[in-house]
Design an enzyme around this catalytic site. Structure first.
Site, PDB file in Angstrom:
ATOM      1  N   THR A  16       0.799  -1.216   0.000  1.00 50.02           N
ATOM      2  CA  THR A  16       0.000   0.000   0.000  1.00 50.02           C
ATOM      3  C   THR A  16       0.838   1.275   0.000  1.00 50.02           C
ATOM      4  O   THR A  16       2.038   1.252   0.282  1.00 50.02           O
ATOM      5  CB  THR A  16      -0.930   0.031   1.239  1.00 50.02           C
ATOM      6  OG1 THR A  16      -0.142   0.096   2.424  1.00 50.02           O
ATOM      7  CG2 THR A  16      -1.823  -1.195   1.285  1.00 50.02           C
ATOM      8  N   ASP A  17       0.155   2.376  -0.296  1.00 52.70           N
ATOM      9  CA  ASP A  17       0.784   3.692  -0.226  1.00 52.70           C
ATOM     10  C   ASP A  17       0.533   4.286   1.171  1.00 52.70           C
ATOM     11  O   ASP A  17       0.024   3.601   2.062  1.00 52.70           O
ATOM     12  CB  ASP A  17       0.272   4.603  -1.340  1.00 52.70           C
ATOM     13  CG  ASP A  17      -1.231   4.851  -1.276  1.00 52.70           C
ATOM     14  OD1 ASP A  17      -1.863   4.607  -0.221  1.00 52.70           O
ATOM     15  OD2 ASP A  17      -1.790   5.305  -2.291  1.00 52.70           O
ATOM     16  N   ALA A  18       0.855   5.541   1.338  1.00 53.31           N
ATOM     17  CA  ALA A  18       0.713   6.187   2.652  1.00 53.31           C
ATOM     18  C   ALA A  18      -0.737   6.231   3.138  1.00 53.31           C
ATOM     19  O   ALA A  18      -0.987   6.340   4.336  1.00 53.31           O
ATOM     20  CB  ALA A  18       1.285   7.601   2.591  1.00 53.31           C
ATOM     21  N   VAL A  21      -3.912   2.421   0.683  1.00 56.03           N
ATOM     22  CA  VAL A  21      -4.543   1.962  -0.555  1.00 56.03           C
ATOM     23  C   VAL A  21      -3.490   1.207  -1.367  1.00 56.03           C
ATOM     24  O   VAL A  21      -2.330   1.627  -1.436  1.00 56.03           O
ATOM     25  CB  VAL A  21      -5.090   3.168  -1.362  1.00 56.03           C
ATOM     26  CG1 VAL A  21      -5.608   2.735  -2.717  1.00 56.03           C
ATOM     27  CG2 VAL A  21      -6.178   3.881  -0.572  1.00 56.03           C
TER      28      VAL A  21
END
Length: 132
Positions: A16-18, A21
């Site tokens: 995931t990203d920050a 997601v």
């Protein structure tokens, strides 16, 4: 492939990203893993293809549609179906789902290449037969 192959995947933090997601390129990794496991389910490990048959399958073309995001800790299913086979080319339809909800879909063309020449070569008959 005689039927549809489904691989369960859990979304980890590293996917995931920050914002928790799933990062867009990670979906492609999930699909690659599912194609590898689909081949393994037919009795063909990637190491055997490379070391004993002298071939690799490489992505030639990819069309992907992102519809809804997956997030950290989701349980996903990567659904893989062979929709076309030619002498050197396999075409797969793949989707990533969360339950009944489709998140991503793709069409992936994969070419069989000779490992030494890195040029297209015929898909071995034992692989073709197992997929028909």
């Amino acid at each position: 492939m005689k039927q549809v192959f489904t691989l369960p995947i859990r979304v980890y933090y590293e996917d995931t990203d920050a914002g928790s997601v799933v990062y867009h390129s990670q979906y492609l990794n999930f699909m690659e893993r599912a194609r590898t496991e689909a081949l393994r389910s037919l009795g063909f490990a990637q190491s055997e293809l490379r070391d004993k048959m002298g071939i690799l399958f490489v992505v030639r073309a990819l069309e992907v549609q992102y519809q809804k995001p997956a997030v950290f800790d989701d349980e996903l299913s990567v659904v893989t179906e062979l929709i076309g086979m030619r002498r050197c080319l396999l075409t797969f339809k793949q989707s990533i789902q969360r339950g009944d909800e489709q998140l991503t879909q793709a069409t992936v063309e994969v070419v069989c290449v000779d490992i030494e020449k890195f040029k297209p070569t015929s898909i071995p008959s034992e692989i073709r037969n197992s997929m028909q």
